[in-house]
Design a protein around this motif. Structure first.
Motif, PDB file in Angstrom:
ATOM      1  N   PRO A  85       0.671  -1.195  -0.030  1.00 14.61           N
ATOM      2  CA  PRO A  85       0.039  -0.092   0.053  1.00 14.61           C
ATOM      3  C   PRO A  85       0.869   1.226  -0.170  1.00 14.61           C
ATOM      4  O   PRO A  85       0.139   2.419   0.193  1.00 14.61           O
ATOM      5  N   ASN A  86       2.020   1.077  -0.074  1.00 16.90           N
ATOM      6  CA  ASN A  86       2.798   2.531   0.062  1.00 16.90           C
ATOM      7  C   ASN A  86       2.920   3.364  -1.130  1.00 16.90           C
ATOM      8  O   ASN A  86       2.801   4.627  -0.688  1.00 16.90           O
ATOM      9  N   ASP A  89      -3.088   2.649  -2.075  1.00 19.62           N
ATOM     10  CA  ASP A  89      -3.658   1.892  -1.008  1.00 19.62           C
ATOM     11  C   ASP A  89      -5.016   1.628  -1.435  1.00 19.62           C
ATOM     12  O   ASP A  89      -5.611   2.070  -2.435  1.00 19.62           O
ATOM     13  N   GLU A 325       0.306 -10.397   4.681  1.00 17.23           N
ATOM     14  CA  GLU A 325      -0.890  -9.592   4.925  1.00 17.23           C
ATOM     15  C   GLU A 325      -0.998  -8.341   4.281  1.00 17.23           C
ATOM     16  O   GLU A 325      -0.205  -7.665   3.829  1.00 17.23           O
ATOM     17  N   PRO A 327      -2.618  -4.762   4.060  1.00 14.25           N
ATOM     18  CA  PRO A 327      -3.187  -3.628   4.722  1.00 14.25           C
ATOM     19  C   PRO A 327      -4.501  -3.546   4.369  1.00 14.25           C
ATOM     20  O   PRO A 327      -4.832  -3.208   3.031  1.00 14.25           O
ATOM     21  N   LYS A 328      -5.580  -3.169   5.326  1.00 17.50           N
ATOM     22  CA  LYS A 328      -6.859  -2.844   5.271  1.00 17.50           C
ATOM     23  C   LYS A 328      -7.992  -3.858   4.558  1.00 17.50           C
ATOM     24  O   LYS A 328      -8.912  -3.676   4.339  1.00 17.50           O
TER      25      LYS A 328
END
Length: 455
Positions: A85-86, A89, A325, A327-328
């Protein structure tokens, strides 16, 4: 909807490209049309094919030709070197697209919970694969001082690791391996490679062709102990009902009864040996302890209480891949997958609107590359059903150029489909100079430079 359905696919490996293909072949591609953007954290596409398949498997890498046919479609764009997500995202993606499909795969090692796993000389198979496949984000060197090596696992990745360790560097030179990998393998001291499985020949997860390929090298003597050829009622039923399992068992039987030859590198396939501890001294691997197992009638095994210590100086854990994993998104840490219902992401029992998964992040790292087509078709069918029934929230910035502007404003040095073809041509040119099909560029900056237009 008068404009095309806008879909982002995060991950440009086989799973992501198969999802794109399913979308492009759907009725929605005709009316109202589809517009697909593939986001890939590497500067080049194809994921597992480029960074997870052993370099001496050109047959499998031939799948790239079919993937290129999808990648060339005008409704599809590639944004490489873009990290989720950098760089972008989930909230960003939902603002640009009607739907988001995550196809990020699995590239980490599943943990093996036995004492000694963290010792120096204990390696994850995925890390080794990344090294010999020239992944830009791993070290350029690999410790290959061990003369006797253990590989834990009886799947195709274990075979790949064992075969690369047992072959000579010169055998692999005609492939696309980079110079640093060739130099590393030239220094490899391994003379014995021991592959361990806790169950029997009928339960091995090798594919028949990959298993037989072990015996093709003029430098590798494949050895199977006749005492490891054993079946119970469950094993016999497996052989009757599973053609591949029967072919694998037959190959192993033939190897077990033949005389041992004089090829310089020995590759032992051990069955009914369950690893219980990686032995260490002064922080380094000095051996492996296994418990002998026996069949219980169902094809499963139980311990016998008899232990063996094997003289090895390095251990490779090939017990499965594990997904990172996201994110979000929800994540099941046991299975290493995103919870879903037929590809629709589920969080707290509720579907997350417009968010989907396919491939190994959806079902776990099992099956061959072609099996991801079924995953993609199921996921895309759900997405199109949601679109037809008005369940996809409209994006606030559906203009295709909005994404490009967003990445440029963030200073993301992204690559494109045209950039990939420039990199592809550059790698082929490097190979042609040495009479090889390709030499893979390893450094990320080198990949990005080669992807840019010539001035």
């Amino acid at each position: 909807m008068t404009r095309p359905v806008r879909v982002a696919i995060v991950g440009a490996g086989p799973a992501g490209i198969y999802a794109a293909d399913a979308l492009l072949k759907s009725e929605a591609a005709q009316e109202p049309g589809v517009s697909i953007d593939l986001f890939e954290r590497m500067p080049a596409p194809f994921g597992l094919i480029r960074y997870g398949v052993a370099p001496d498997h050109p047959r499998i890498k031939g799948i790239v030709q079919a993937l290129h046919q999808v990648l060339d479609k005008p409704q599809l764009r590639l944004f490489g070197n873009v990290d989720y997500p950098n760089d972008i995202d989930l909230d960003d993606l939902r603002s640009f697209y009607d739907a988001v499909i995550f196809s990020t795969g699995a590239d980490a090692d599943r943990a093996l919970d036995i004492p000694g796993s963290a010792l120096d000389g204990s390696h994850g198979a995925a890390d080794f694969v990344s090294w010999y496949d020239g992944h830009p984000d791993v070290a350029r060197t690999w410790p290959l001082e061990a003369e006797k090596v253990a590989v834990l696992g009886v799947g195709n990745v274990a075979l790949d690791v064992a075969r690369i360790l047992a072959k000579t560097a010169d055998e692999l030179l005609p492939t696309e391996i980079p110079a640093n990998v060739y130099e590393g393998l030239k220094a490899n001291k391994a003379l014995e490679v021991h592959v361990f499985g806790r169950r029997g020949p009928a339960q091995a997860k090798f594919s028949p062709m990959e298993l037989r390929e072990l015996d093709h090298s003029p430098n590798i003597e494949v050895i199977v102990n006749p005492e490891d050829i054993e079946y119970d009622a469950g094993s016999i039923e497996t052989r009757r009902s599973n053609k591949q399992a029967n072919m694998v068992a037959s190959t192993l039987e033939n190897w077990a009864i033949r005389d041992v030859g004089d090829r310089p590198h020995k590759l032992f396939l051990h069955f009914f040996e369950s690893p219980v501890e990686i032995l260490g001294e002064d922080g380094r691997v000095v051996g492996l302890r296994t418990e002998r197992t026996e069949l219980d009638g169902t094809g499963n095994v139980k311990g016998t209480g008899n232990f063996t210590d094997w003289d090895v100086q390095s251990v490779y854990r090939a017990v499965g891949y594990y997904s990172q994993e996201l994110p979000k998104l929800p994540f099941d840490v046991v299975s290493g997958t995103v919870p879903h219902a037929a590809g629709r992401v589920v969080d707290g029992g509720e579907h997350m609107p417009s968010v989907y998964v396919t491939g190994w992040i959806k079902r776990g790292p099992i099956g061959l590359i072609g099996h991801t087509k079924g995953d993609a078709n199921e996921t895309v069918a759900c997405l199109l059903e949601d679109q037809a029934e008005g369940r996809l929230p409209a994006p606030v910035r559906p203009d295709p150029e909005a994404v490009t502007a967003f990445l440029e404003e963030r200073g993301v040095r992204y690559t494109t489909r045209e950039g990939w073809y420039r990199l592809d041509a550059h790698e082929r040119a490097l190979g042609e100079e040495q009479g090889r099909e390709r030499i893979k560029v390893v450094e990320r900056e080198g990949m990005l430079d080669a992807s840019e237009p010539r001035s």
